[in-house]
Write an enzyme that holds these catalytic residues in place. Structure first.
Site, PDB file in Angstrom:
ATOM      1  N   ASP A  76       0.996  -1.472   0.055  1.00  0.00           N
ATOM      2  CA  ASP A  76      -0.141  -0.009   0.048  1.00  0.00           C
ATOM      3  C   ASP A  76       0.605   1.445  -0.050  1.00  0.00           C
ATOM      4  OD1 ASP A  76       0.594  -0.196   2.837  1.00  0.00           O
ATOM      5  OD2 ASP A  76      -0.736   0.438   2.979  1.00  0.00           O
ATOM      6  N   GLU A 137      -0.275  -1.520   5.560  1.00  0.00           N
ATOM      7  CA  GLU A 137       1.123  -1.309   6.284  1.00  0.00           C
ATOM      8  C   GLU A 137       1.212   0.687   6.583  1.00  0.00           C
ATOM      9  OE1 GLU A 137       4.460   0.705   7.815  1.00  0.00           O
ATOM     10  OE2 GLU A 137       3.842   1.294   6.265  1.00  0.00           O
TER      11      GLU A 137
END
Length: 372
Positions: A76, A137
């Protein structure tokens, strides 16, 4: 020297839209790349648990010699990560200024893939290789928290997810708590009878103005930037009001002490000024510190030396997936891949450092398990 394979893969993945909770497009590409390298690839149910569109990728390749090594990066990126247009000038890659670049952490993904390719191409026996590409994350290490660590055989982990020059190794990172408070006052007409109200906004300001925050000591910080009120008119005494923030520390004891202080301070101010209060206190992740004697740091130093990189070992100021796995007994460090000013539109990647990160990953894979 330019590594054309790494460069083209970097551009491909940067241009693939991804954000926390919406990593499906990049997951498909990464899974295919790992399968092409001979890895068994699985995806867990972390996305379902978090309300996202896919899970973490966990892949492995059985080794020809003893040992198991984990390599990790996250898929991400922070917001403003859609429609990225990367531009290169004088060996530096940037976005066109309208978005972030997403070198955090596409450069880490590419470094791992390149390290695997280089290591497999030489045909020497390798240890078991495990690859973990996580989701979400950037919003609190949420994908890593959902990962079933019992699947991981490795006892050490290499997390390609740090800013700075290649050769920078993060051997410590802070733990973090989310902290917040919602104050319930009492509304009243601000002109006719303000004395009958309890001003939640004022109490919030009093609470924050007397709350210790900022740089608390050499290891600990606190920050409360998110403020809001329920008032939309000038002539009503404010009710309610709330604020949110965080506390971080390299030492868990100091973090716990600050959280206890935060709770006591907020409750005392609210009680003294006649407001009700609801506190939000959540441990997000714990700090870690890897000592010089630990195998993963010795490996990092040897690999840097093998490829001619200066090794800079230091503490980081932010959390990373390594926090989660260190807490679960997998000795892990962060590894820089050449990016700077991540999370901003000024983010940039020094391409020479990026290419060296692929070499460093390969050296770590090939040196793991050999005698110091």
């Amino acid at each position: 020297m330019k590594n054309e394979r790494m460069y083209q893969e970097l551009l491909e993945l940067i241009r693939t839209d991804s954000v926390s909770g919406q990593e499906k497009a990049i997951v498909g590409k990464l899974a295919a790349k790992l399968r092409d390298l001979g890895f068994t690839v699985t995806m867990d149910n972390a996305g379902k648990a978090l309300g996202g569109d896919c899970g973490n990728i966990f892949a492995w390749r059985e080794g020809e010699r003893e040992g198991s090594l984990l390599l990790c990066s996250h898929m991400d990126r922070v917001g403003e990560g859609f429609g990225i247009v990367p531009t290169e000038r004088d060996g530096v890659l940037r976005s066109n200024g309208a978005t972030i670049l997403a070198a955090d952490d596409v450069s880490g993904l590419c470094a791992i893939l390149e390290g695997l390719r280089q290591s497999l191409s030489i045909g020497q026996p390798l240890p078991r290789l495990e690859v973990l590409f996580t989701i979400s994350e950037e919003v609190g290490l949420l994908g890593a928290k959902q990962m079933d660590a019992s699947q991981i055989q490795s006892k050490i982990g290499l997390f390609f997810d740090s800013s700075g020059p290649t050769g920078r190794i993060i051997n410590a990172a802070p733990g973090m708590y989310f902290l917040g408070a919602e104050l319930i006052g009492l509304s009243a007409h601000a002109g006719n009878e303000p004395e009958k109200g309890v001003d939640a906004a004022k109490i919030m300001c009093d609470m924050l103005s007397t709350l210790r925050q900022g740089r608390l000591d050499e290891l600990t910080t606190a920050n409360f930037p998110m403020l809001s009120t329920g008032s939309h008119t000038r002539n009503v005494v404010c009710d309610p009001a709330s604020f949110k923030g965080e506390a971080r520390s390299q030492e868990f004891r100091r973090l716990e002490e600050y959280v206890a202080y935060f709770k006591d301070h907020c409750l005392r101010v609210a009680a003294a000024e006649g407001a009700k209060i609801c506190l939000e206190i959540e441990e997000l992740f714990r700090p870690f510190h890897i000592g010089e004697e630990q195998e993963v740091l010795r490996l990092a130093r040897r690999a840097c030396g093998a490829v001619g990189l200066a090794c800079l070992v230091e503490s980081g100021g932010g959390g990373m997936d390594a926090n989660i796995f260190n807490a679960q007994g997998i000795s892990s460090v962060g590894i820089a891949t050449g990016y700077y000013k991540n999370h901003t539109k000024e983010e940039y990647l020094v391409l020479e450092d990026f290419y060296r990160a692929g070499e460093l990953a390969a050296a770590m894979i090939q040196l793991y398990g050999e005698a110091d």
